[in-house]
Design an enzyme around this catalytic site. Structure first.
Site, PDB file in Angstrom:
ATOM      1  N   ASP A  91       0.861  -1.184   0.000  1.00 21.15           N
ATOM      2  CA  ASP A  91       0.000   0.000   0.000  1.00 21.15           C
ATOM      3  C   ASP A  91       0.899   1.237   0.000  1.00 21.15           C
ATOM      4  OD1 ASP A  91      -1.868  -2.012   0.444  1.00 21.15           O
ATOM      5  OD2 ASP A  91      -2.981  -0.891   1.962  1.00 21.15           O
ATOM      6  N   LYS A 153      -6.916   3.379  -3.029  1.00 21.84           N
ATOM      7  CA  LYS A 153      -7.261   3.323  -1.605  1.00 21.84           C
ATOM      8  C   LYS A 153      -7.528   4.734  -1.100  1.00 21.84           C
ATOM      9  CE  LYS A 153      -5.136   2.010   2.838  1.00 21.84           C
ATOM     10  NZ  LYS A 153      -3.959   1.360   3.458  1.00 21.84           N
ATOM     11  N   LYS A 182     -10.177   0.164  -2.143  1.00 21.30           N
ATOM     12  CA  LYS A 182     -10.005  -0.126  -0.721  1.00 21.30           C
ATOM     13  C   LYS A 182     -10.389   1.109   0.083  1.00 21.30           C
ATOM     14  CE  LYS A 182      -6.641  -1.339   2.883  1.00 21.30           C
ATOM     15  NZ  LYS A 182      -5.267  -1.829   3.183  1.00 21.30           N
TER      16      LYS A 182
END
Length: 222
Positions: A91, A153, A182
Site C-alpha cells: 500500500d 485506496k 479499498k
C-alpha cells in the site's frame, strides 16, 4: 451479509508508531483466526511476520507512509525490500503535493515504477481523499487506472479524515473497470462496512471489526 464474509475482505491493520512485536503477533493471530484478507503492518515487521504466519495469511505493508513525499527511488527501494522480506501486498502513498502542483505524469510514472517493483504482488495506491478536491480525486482515479495498479485506496488513517461513502461512490464512477477500491480510516462498525461493500468496495482497512468479533464472542468469533 454475514460478518464472517465481511471479515474476508478486511486488511486487519496495525500501523501505529509504537507497535510492538507482541501487538503485531496478536494482529497476525486474529487475522488468521477470522480469515481476514491480510494483515497490514509496518515494514520493519514484515520478515518476522511472514516467517511467523508461514503462508497462512498474506502480509501487507505500507510504502512512503503516511506522508507520501519520499522520493520515487526511496519508495521503489522500500517496495523491493518489503517484497524480498515476504510482503504479498503493498500500500503506497502518492506525493500529494505533486498532485496539487499538477505533476500528473510524475505521479503516474512513480506508480508504474512501484508496480513494476511489486512483480506479481498486489499494489494499492493511497490517495488521501480527505486532503483532495473532487477534481483531484477524479484525476487520481484516472492516473491509478492508467498506471495499472490493482487498487485505489482512500486513506492512510493518519490524516484529517478517513473513508467516506461519498468518496467511494465518486471513485467507483471514475476508476477503470479493472481497478478495485479499498476503503480505510475510521471504519468502526459492520453496518458501515456493509454500506461500503454495497457501494463497490473490494477491501476494507481496519482493526476494529475483528476487535468487535473478539468482544462479541471470544470463543468462536461468530
Amino acid at each position: 451479509m454475514e460478518k464472517k464474509e465481511v471479515l474476508k475482505i478486511v486488511d486487519h491493520t496495525l500501523l501505529g508508531q509504537a507497535a510492538t512485536w507482541e501487538e503485531i503477533r496478536e494482529i497476525l493471530d486474529d487475522a488468521v483466526k477470522y480469515e481476514a484478507a491480510s494483515a497490514c503492518i509496518p515494514a520493519a515487521y514484515v520478515k518476522q511476520s511472514a516467517e511467523y504466519v508461514n503462508g497462512k495469511l498474506p502480509i501487507c505493508t505500507v510504502i512512503g507512509f503516511p506522508n507520501g513525499y519520499s522520493t520515487t527511488a526511496v519508495k521503489v527501494f522500500e517496495t523491493k525490500d518489503a517484497i524480498a522480506n515476504g510482503a504479498d501486498e503493498i500500500d503506497m502513498v502518492i506525493n500529494i503535493g505533486h498532485l496539487k502542483d499538477q505533476r500528473y505524469q510524475e505521479i503516474e510514472d512513480e506508480i508504474r515504477q512501484i508496480h513494476e517493483a511489486c512483480g506479481q504482488k498486489i499494489l494499492k495506491v493511497i490517495i488521501e481523499t480527505c486532503l483532495l478536491t473532487e477534481e483531484e480525486k477524479i484525476k487520481m482515479c484516472e492516473i491509478v487506472t492508467n498506471a495499472g495498479a490493482e487498487y485505489i485506496k482512500t486513506s492512510t488513517g493518519f490524516s484529517t479524515g478517513g473513508a467516506t461513502f461519498a468518496d467511494v461512490e465518486l471513485m467507483r464512477k471514475h476508476v477503470g473497470k479493472d481497478v478495485k477500491i479499498k476503503a480505510a480510516g475510521g471504519i468502526s462498525s459492520f453496518d458501515d462496512a456493509e454500506e461500503f461493500i454495497r457501494l463497490g468496495v473490494d477491501r476494507l482497512g481496519t482493526s476494529r471489526l475483528v476487535k468487535i468479533m473478539k468482544n462479541t464472542d471470544p470463543g468462536t468469533g461468530y
